[in-house]
Design a protein around this motif. Structure first.
Motif, PDB file in Angstrom:
ATOM      1  N   VAL A 136       0.853  -1.193   0.000  1.00 33.67           N
ATOM      2  CA  VAL A 136       0.000   0.000   0.000  1.00 33.67           C
ATOM      3  C   VAL A 136       0.887   1.241   0.000  1.00 33.67           C
ATOM      4  O   VAL A 136       2.045   1.186   0.406  1.00 33.67           O
ATOM      5  CB  VAL A 136      -0.932   0.048   1.242  1.00 33.67           C
ATOM      6  N   PRO A 137       0.345   2.386  -0.418  1.00 27.57           N
ATOM      7  CA  PRO A 137       1.092   3.648  -0.312  1.00 27.57           C
ATOM      8  C   PRO A 137       1.114   4.135   1.136  1.00 27.57           C
ATOM      9  O   PRO A 137       0.156   3.932   1.879  1.00 27.57           O
ATOM     10  CB  PRO A 137       0.306   4.602  -1.217  1.00 27.57           C
ATOM     11  N   ALA A 138       2.219   4.775   1.514  1.00 27.92           N
ATOM     12  CA  ALA A 138       2.407   5.200   2.896  1.00 27.92           C
ATOM     13  C   ALA A 138       2.191   6.698   3.090  1.00 27.92           C
ATOM     14  O   ALA A 138       2.370   7.489   2.151  1.00 27.92           O
ATOM     15  CB  ALA A 138       3.822   4.830   3.360  1.00 27.92           C
ATOM     16  N   TYR A 139       1.814   7.037   4.322  1.00 26.38           N
ATOM     17  CA  TYR A 139       1.757   8.406   4.829  1.00 26.38           C
ATOM     18  C   TYR A 139       0.642   9.263   4.200  1.00 26.38           C
ATOM     19  O   TYR A 139       0.701   9.626   3.031  1.00 26.38           O
ATOM     20  CB  TYR A 139       3.081   9.141   4.631  1.00 26.38           C
ATOM     21  N   THR A 140      -0.317   9.615   5.004  1.00 31.81           N
ATOM     22  CA  THR A 140      -1.384  10.510   4.567  1.00 31.81           C
ATOM     23  C   THR A 140      -0.831  11.851   4.108  1.00 31.81           C
ATOM     24  O   THR A 140      -1.322  12.451   3.138  1.00 31.81           O
ATOM     25  CB  THR A 140      -2.389  10.718   5.722  1.00 31.81           C
ATOM     26  N   TRP A 141       0.228  12.333   4.768  1.00 27.49           N
ATOM     27  CA  TRP A 141       0.769  13.650   4.415  1.00 27.49           C
ATOM     28  C   TRP A 141       1.434  13.663   3.043  1.00 27.49           C
ATOM     29  O   TRP A 141       1.676  14.730   2.477  1.00 27.49           O
ATOM     30  CB  TRP A 141       1.743  14.143   5.486  1.00 27.49           C
ATOM     31  N   MET A 142       1.688  12.465   2.460  1.00 28.93           N
ATOM     32  CA  MET A 142       2.287  12.406   1.127  1.00 28.93           C
ATOM     33  C   MET A 142       1.239  12.326   0.015  1.00 28.93           C
ATOM     34  O   MET A 142       1.542  11.959  -1.115  1.00 28.93           O
ATOM     35  CB  MET A 142       3.254  11.217   1.018  1.00 28.93           C
ATOM     36  N   TRP A 143       0.007  12.679   0.348  1.00 30.55           N
ATOM     37  CA  TRP A 143      -1.075  12.683  -0.642  1.00 30.55           C
ATOM     38  C   TRP A 143      -0.742  13.660  -1.775  1.00 30.55           C
ATOM     39  O   TRP A 143      -0.358  14.790  -1.531  1.00 30.55           O
ATOM     40  CB  TRP A 143      -2.375  13.088   0.032  1.00 30.55           C
ATOM     41  N   THR A 144      -0.888  13.191  -3.025  1.00 29.31           N
ATOM     42  CA  THR A 144      -0.617  14.032  -4.191  1.00 29.31           C
ATOM     43  C   THR A 144      -1.750  13.916  -5.193  1.00 29.31           C
ATOM     44  O   THR A 144      -2.719  13.180  -4.987  1.00 29.31           O
ATOM     45  CB  THR A 144       0.699  13.627  -4.893  1.00 29.31           C
ATOM     46  N   SER A 145      -1.597  14.596  -6.314  1.00 36.12           N
ATOM     47  CA  SER A 145      -2.596  14.522  -7.379  1.00 36.12           C
ATOM     48  C   SER A 145      -2.741  13.107  -7.917  1.00 36.12           C
ATOM     49  O   SER A 145      -3.796  12.732  -8.418  1.00 36.12           O
ATOM     50  CB  SER A 145      -2.218  15.476  -8.515  1.00 36.12           C
ATOM     51  N   ARG A 146      -1.688  12.304  -7.809  1.00 33.87           N
ATOM     52  CA  ARG A 146      -1.769  10.911  -8.273  1.00 33.87           C
ATOM     53  C   ARG A 146      -2.815  10.139  -7.485  1.00 33.87           C
ATOM     54  O   ARG A 146      -3.524   9.300  -8.026  1.00 33.87           O
ATOM     55  CB  ARG A 146      -0.400  10.244  -8.163  1.00 33.87           C
ATOM     56  N   ASP A 147      -2.894  10.403  -6.184  1.00 36.14           N
ATOM     57  CA  ASP A 147      -3.906   9.743  -5.353  1.00 36.14           C
ATOM     58  C   ASP A 147      -5.311  10.146  -5.788  1.00 36.14           C
ATOM     59  O   ASP A 147      -6.224   9.316  -5.835  1.00 36.14           O
ATOM     60  CB  ASP A 147      -3.694  10.105  -3.883  1.00 36.14           C
ATOM     61  N   ASP A 148      -5.490  11.429  -6.114  1.00 43.03           N
ATOM     62  CA  ASP A 148      -6.796  11.907  -6.577  1.00 43.03           C
ATOM     63  C   ASP A 148      -7.182  11.262  -7.902  1.00 43.03           C
ATOM     64  O   ASP A 148      -8.288  10.737  -8.063  1.00 43.03           O
ATOM     65  CB  ASP A 148      -6.774  13.430  -6.746  1.00 43.03           C
ATOM     66  N   VAL A 149      -6.259  11.291  -8.849  1.00 40.19           N
ATOM     67  CA  VAL A 149      -6.547  10.778 -10.186  1.00 40.19           C
ATOM     68  C   VAL A 149      -6.781   9.269 -10.161  1.00 40.19           C
ATOM     69  O   VAL A 149      -7.650   8.744 -10.866  1.00 40.19           O
ATOM     70  CB  VAL A 149      -5.403  11.139 -11.153  1.00 40.19           C
ATOM     71  N   ALA A 150      -6.025   8.561  -9.325  1.00 36.59           N
ATOM     72  CA  ALA A 150      -6.149   7.104  -9.258  1.00 36.59           C
ATOM     73  C   ALA A 150      -7.356   6.642  -8.448  1.00 36.59           C
ATOM     74  O   ALA A 150      -7.689   5.459  -8.447  1.00 36.59           O
ATOM     75  CB  ALA A 150      -4.879   6.498  -8.669  1.00 36.59           C
ATOM     76  N   GLY A 151      -8.016   7.567  -7.753  1.00 32.61           N
ATOM     77  CA  GLY A 151      -9.204   7.200  -6.992  1.00 32.61           C
ATOM     78  C   GLY A 151      -8.915   6.548  -5.659  1.00 32.61           C
ATOM     79  O   GLY A 151      -9.658   5.662  -5.211  1.00 32.61           O
ATOM     80  N   HIS A 152      -7.846   6.974  -4.997  1.00 28.88           N
ATOM     81  CA  HIS A 152      -7.518   6.416  -3.686  1.00 28.88           C
ATOM     82  C   HIS A 152      -8.449   6.963  -2.608  1.00 28.88           C
ATOM     83  O   HIS A 152      -8.844   8.128  -2.649  1.00 28.88           O
ATOM     84  CB  HIS A 152      -6.073   6.772  -3.305  1.00 28.88           C
ATOM     85  N   PHE A 153      -8.747   6.119  -1.631  1.00 23.09           N
ATOM     86  CA  PHE A 153      -9.491   6.563  -0.464  1.00 23.09           C
ATOM     87  C   PHE A 153      -8.564   7.013   0.656  1.00 23.09           C
ATOM     88  O   PHE A 153      -8.949   7.828   1.497  1.00 23.09           O
ATOM     89  CB  PHE A 153     -10.392   5.437   0.066  1.00 23.09           C
ATOM     90  N   ARG A 154      -7.346   6.470   0.694  1.00 24.61           N
ATOM     91  CA  ARG A 154      -6.445   6.752   1.811  1.00 24.61           C
ATOM     92  C   ARG A 154      -5.015   6.309   1.472  1.00 24.61           C
ATOM     93  O   ARG A 154      -4.797   5.549   0.534  1.00 24.61           O
ATOM     94  CB  ARG A 154      -6.911   6.016   3.069  1.00 24.61           C
ATOM     95  N   ARG A 155      -4.076   6.779   2.280  1.00 29.69           N
ATOM     96  CA  ARG A 155      -2.738   6.227   2.379  1.00 29.69           C
ATOM     97  C   ARG A 155      -2.578   5.729   3.819  1.00 29.69           C
ATOM     98  O   ARG A 155      -3.380   6.089   4.687  1.00 29.69           O
ATOM     99  CB  ARG A 155      -1.679   7.277   2.032  1.00 29.69           C
ATOM    100  N   TYR A 156      -1.573   4.907   4.090  1.00 31.45           N
ATOM    101  CA  TYR A 156      -1.495   4.219   5.375  1.00 31.45           C
ATOM    102  C   TYR A 156      -0.204   4.518   6.131  1.00 31.45           C
ATOM    103  O   TYR A 156       0.855   4.715   5.519  1.00 31.45           O
ATOM    104  CB  TYR A 156      -1.561   2.697   5.165  1.00 31.45           C
TER     105      TYR A 156
END
Length: 249
Positions: A136-156
């Protein structure tokens, strides 16, 4: 989970060579080489467009593929993976205790009900020897546009992921951050991403020339020697190998 055919098409084009996908496959094969043989029954949940499953097939294991994306399944078949079906990972059309390994690679962040997904994956695994390999992808604070475009609900965080796995019925064999050696590179990319005005799929896979791509892949894949022992203390992603936890009656 969201269907994004454009992203799937792009992944299918690049995943055989792109440093992230190629490096991650080397890490996965290193971990799985001692777990799989010709008698193993493997399910790749959220299988994507095919290259990961093909690499696992090299061990002689029987590999099944499932994804909610019809585009992913079509692309998967084009690459030669014939055993596939469409399903939601919280309700798999499989018998209980029927699998030796489930791979769930950068999928859980796309699933709204992540604890329910873990419980379902535990159901289909052999309770005596089954394994779950999860990234899984780590760290909520590392949220980027890639998370938005890919449709992620969260990072861990590693702590949060362990809690979800335990609640879902798993015992952890090892859990480590990874994509650590390139972390400063990831931080620079993170900063640049937040300076961009547009958030679109073209930003998801930055292009590199062949030489730089090869260097990045080798650096990333070198982490395979440290993940099981002693593990890595931080990184942009998390990897876990788990087994079904024995539930006391």
């Amino acid at each position: 989970m969201k269907e994004n055919g454009k992203i799937m098409e792009r992944i299918s084009e690049i995943e055989d060579e792109y440093w992230w996908y190629a490096g991650r496959r080397e890490i996965l094969k290193h971990i799985l080489s001692s777990l799989l043989d010709m008698n193993s029954r493997v399910l790749n949940v959220g299988c994507g467009t095919g290259s990961d499953s093909l690499s696992i097939s090299e061990f002689g294991s029987e590999v099944f593929n499932t994804d909610y994306s019809l585009t992913a399944l079509v692309l998967n078949r084009r690459k030669g993976n014939e055993k596939h079906f469409r399903a939601d990972c919280i309700q798999l059309p499989l018998k209980a205790a029927s699998l030796d390994l489930v791979m769930c690679l950068d999928v859980l962040e796309h699933v709204e009900r992540d604890i329910a997904a873990m419980a379902e994956l535990r159901r289909v695994l052999d309770p005596s020897g089954g394994r779950l390999l999860l990234t899984v992808p780590a760290y909520t604070w590392m949220w980027t546009s890639r998370d938005d475009v890919a449709g992620h609900f969260r990072r861990y965080s590693k702590k949060k992921l362990k809690e979800i796995l335990h609640t879902g019925g798993f015992e952890i064999i090892f859990c480590s951050y990874f994509n650590t050696l390139l972390f400063s590179f990831m931080l620079a990319d993170f900063i640049l991403d937040h300076l961009r005005k547009e958030r679109n799929s073209e930003n998801i896979f930055p292009e590199f020339n062949r030489k730089i791509n090869t260097i990045l892949r080798k650096i990333f894949s070198f982490e395979r020697h440290f993940l099981i022992k002693p593990g890595l203390p931080f990184g942009k992603s998390i990897i876990c190998l788990c087994r079904p936890r024995k539930i006391k009656c």
